[in-house]
Design a protein around this motif. Sequence first.
Motif, PDB file in Angstrom:
ATOM      1  N   ALA A 259       0.830  -1.210   0.000  1.00  0.00           N
ATOM      2  CA  ALA A 259       0.000   0.000   0.000  1.00  0.00           C
ATOM      3  C   ALA A 259       0.866   1.262   0.000  1.00  0.00           C
ATOM      4  CB  ALA A 259      -0.946   0.000   1.193  1.00  0.00           C
ATOM      5  N   MET A 260       2.018   1.206   0.669  1.00  0.00           N
ATOM      6  CA  MET A 260       2.927   2.362   0.641  1.00  0.00           C
ATOM      7  C   MET A 260       3.429   2.622  -0.773  1.00  0.00           C
ATOM      8  SD  MET A 260       5.342   2.446   3.977  1.00  0.00           S
ATOM      9  CE  MET A 260       5.385   4.223   4.084  1.00  0.00           C
ATOM     10  N   VAL A 261       3.735   1.557  -1.507  1.00  0.00           N
ATOM     11  CA  VAL A 261       4.169   1.719  -2.898  1.00  0.00           C
ATOM     12  C   VAL A 261       2.990   2.197  -3.751  1.00  0.00           C
ATOM     13  CG1 VAL A 261       5.116   0.537  -4.923  1.00  0.00           C
ATOM     14  CG2 VAL A 261       5.991  -0.016  -2.638  1.00  0.00           C
ATOM     15  N   GLY A 262       1.824   1.585  -3.546  1.00  0.00           N
ATOM     16  CA  GLY A 262       0.641   1.984  -4.302  1.00  0.00           C
ATOM     17  C   GLY A 262       0.247   3.437  -4.059  1.00  0.00           C
ATOM     18  N   GLN A 263       0.517   3.933  -2.842  1.00  0.00           N
ATOM     19  CA  GLN A 263       0.237   5.337  -2.508  1.00  0.00           C
ATOM     20  C   GLN A 263       1.430   6.246  -2.809  1.00  0.00           C
ATOM     21  OE1 GLN A 263      -2.500   6.861  -1.588  1.00  0.00           O
ATOM     22  NE2 GLN A 263      -3.550   5.887   0.115  1.00  0.00           N
ATOM     23  N   SER A 272      -2.654   5.420   5.742  1.00  0.00           N
ATOM     24  CA  SER A 272      -3.426   4.562   6.637  1.00  0.00           C
ATOM     25  C   SER A 272      -4.318   3.667   5.796  1.00  0.00           C
ATOM     26  CB  SER A 272      -4.280   5.405   7.596  1.00  0.00           C
ATOM     27  OG  SER A 272      -5.041   4.574   8.447  1.00  0.00           O
ATOM     28  N   THR A 273      -4.191   2.369   5.994  1.00  0.00           N
ATOM     29  CA  THR A 273      -5.010   1.396   5.280  1.00  0.00           C
ATOM     30  C   THR A 273      -6.067   0.845   6.227  1.00  0.00           C
ATOM     31  OG1 THR A 273      -3.185   0.773   3.825  1.00  0.00           O
ATOM     32  CG2 THR A 273      -4.991  -0.809   4.024  1.00  0.00           C
ATOM     33  N   TYR A 274      -7.325   0.926   5.808  1.00  0.00           N
ATOM     34  CA  TYR A 274      -8.442   0.473   6.629  1.00  0.00           C
ATOM     35  C   TYR A 274      -8.972  -0.831   6.049  1.00  0.00           C
ATOM     36  CZ  TYR A 274      -8.405   5.396   8.080  1.00  0.00           C
ATOM     37  OH  TYR A 274      -8.031   6.645   8.544  1.00  0.00           O
ATOM     38  N   GLU A 456      -7.862   0.511  -3.814  1.00  0.00           N
ATOM     39  CA  GLU A 456      -7.214  -0.787  -3.617  1.00  0.00           C
ATOM     40  C   GLU A 456      -5.717  -0.655  -3.909  1.00  0.00           C
ATOM     41  OE1 GLU A 456      -8.778  -2.774  -2.013  1.00  0.00           O
ATOM     42  OE2 GLU A 456     -10.870  -2.255  -2.370  1.00  0.00           O
ATOM     43  N   THR A 457      -5.049   0.172  -3.130  1.00  0.00           N
ATOM     44  CA  THR A 457      -3.646   0.470  -3.406  1.00  0.00           C
ATOM     45  C   THR A 457      -2.704  -0.664  -3.014  1.00  0.00           C
ATOM     46  OG1 THR A 457      -3.438   1.587  -1.284  1.00  0.00           O
ATOM     47  CG2 THR A 457      -4.002   2.955  -3.169  1.00  0.00           C
ATOM     48  N   THR A 458      -3.187  -1.614  -2.208  1.00  0.00           N
ATOM     49  CA  THR A 458      -2.355  -2.768  -1.842  1.00  0.00           C
ATOM     50  C   THR A 458      -2.058  -3.609  -3.083  1.00  0.00           C
ATOM     51  OG1 THR A 458      -3.266  -2.800   0.398  1.00  0.00           O
ATOM     52  CG2 THR A 458      -2.237  -4.814  -0.379  1.00  0.00           C
ATOM     53  N   ALA A 459      -3.099  -3.990  -3.793  1.00  0.00           N
ATOM     54  CA  ALA A 459      -2.905  -4.764  -5.033  1.00  0.00           C
ATOM     55  C   ALA A 459      -2.114  -3.956  -6.055  1.00  0.00           C
ATOM     56  CB  ALA A 459      -4.261  -5.171  -5.615  1.00  0.00           C
ATOM     57  N   LEU A 460      -2.383  -2.655  -6.132  1.00  0.00           N
ATOM     58  CA  LEU A 460      -1.666  -1.800  -7.084  1.00  0.00           C
ATOM     59  C   LEU A 460      -0.175  -1.757  -6.767  1.00  0.00           C
ATOM     60  CD1 LEU A 460      -1.681   0.232  -9.431  1.00  0.00           C
ATOM     61  CD2 LEU A 460      -2.240   2.023  -7.763  1.00  0.00           C
ATOM     62  N   GLY A 461       0.170  -1.667  -5.485  1.00  0.00           N
ATOM     63  CA  GLY A 461       1.584  -1.631  -5.093  1.00  0.00           C
ATOM     64  C   GLY A 461       2.332  -2.889  -5.487  1.00  0.00           C
TER      65      GLY A 461
END
Length: 522
Positions: A259-263, A272-274, A456-461
């Motif tokens: 998620a950090m990479v996706g963001q 912050s990922t919920y 869905e930035t986790t999958a994107l990262g």
Amino acid sequence: MSKESVFIGSIDQGTTSTRFIIYDKSARPVGSHQVEFTQFYPEAGWVEHDPMEILESVRVCIAKAIDKATAEGYNVDSGLKAVGVTNQRETTLIWSKSTGLPLYNAIVWMDARTSSICRRLEKDLPGGRTHFAETCGLPISTYFSATKLLWLIENVDAVRQAIKSGDALFGTVDSWLIWNVTGGVKNGLHVTDVTNASRTMLMNLKTLDWDEPTLKTLGIPAEILPKIVSNSEIIGNIATGWPIPGIPISGCLGDQHAAMVGQACRKGEAKSTYGTGAFILINTGAEVVQSQHGLLTTLAFKLGPGALPNYALEGSIAISGAAVQWLRDSLGIIRSASEIEDLALQVDSTGGVYFVPAFNGLFAPWWRDDARGVCIGITRFTNKSHIARAVLESMCFQVKDVLDSMQKDVGMKGEGKSDEREFLLRVDGGATVNNLLMQIQADLLGNAVVRPADIETTALGAAYAAGLAVGVWKEDEIFSSSEKAKNLTVFRPILDQELRKKKVDSWCKAVSRAFDLADLAP
């Protein structure tokens, strides 16, 4: 004529569901499929998953997502260049090298069965709860893989026998998936990445390798551990018997790091990922910052074998979206998670109700495994709308607690602010579709909350990491600010500062009431 020609796939294996998302070269999703899987609760505080069910969920998601994208005219079969993997972290598995079968169910990250092992280690080791923190950045806790692995060794005969005979393999979910997808018993690759390894308590943050003194102290044999690789490199090819044989797996990150990479979080920037829980990370760059305020020191990412690592401070919250699931599944107050926003909007406050979702204890910054859930301030006036709103507020209060600790540790100034020198919290994850939740978060923080168009930035990262390794993207494209600024939704605080302080003080009082309740269970 089929659309596009270059695609990257992303396996996103989470705590309650698995997804496969296919992205085009513009990082737009063109096909996806999601499957929920079974949660097992054998005893109070225990949470397990069936590793074989997880594997099957991945298989189904890949096949269905490709079918959907193909039906939309995308030639994924010839255009898929690589696959990234991202996963629920800390969840611990041991399986047989010879049969490929798990020797026990996966023990999930939030499982609290190892509390007695933690107490024993704290008592026996000279450094107490922080004995390993200098090396691995983590306190001794039920949260991390090492204590779960010790429980398996001490309590499961099949695990002890397999270790003795050299037939046991240990891994977090990423290792289990990659080993199986690259061949399993037929020369499957036993690897993990630096971010997942950093959550085991067993990896040295400086050397990025397993820490021999820690292994010796805990009595964990090095030969059962996977090889540690970077987050962006070609690991191996998907084996025959899977929907996309021959495609390289070239990215792997734990979900919060993905998620950090996706963001596109650069040094000084926080997200912050919920999800089931909530996870707040701030990138500290090349510096390993040891928290003095209850946070974890961890890897942010290492985007290539020769790349320099970025580190992070993290606040982990065990129960966030899971509290909404509890309202739905255990209490029946709502029929679907999406209903909570409308229910909570029927009232303009919680009516003095505070809910602390310490179902299995509290993580950062409190670290109290003796805490249990409480709902206080209830009167005859209280109805289900007040409780629903209190559940949403609990998610936001916990994030504020973590960000306050980050402020004390690193200041959150400079790079983490916008051009107007204002701190912005980047948010993502399924729960962020709830506009009320996001407004409450901004109100309690007193800062703006920024939601991207693709939450869905986790999958994107994971897709970015995989694409980077095979040349689909360059690092400066991934971290481009101008591109990320498109289609953002910004929530700004409107709550009066005095009322904000009063609510935060009341929340802290409610949290204190949750402590020392673990022995209430028979």
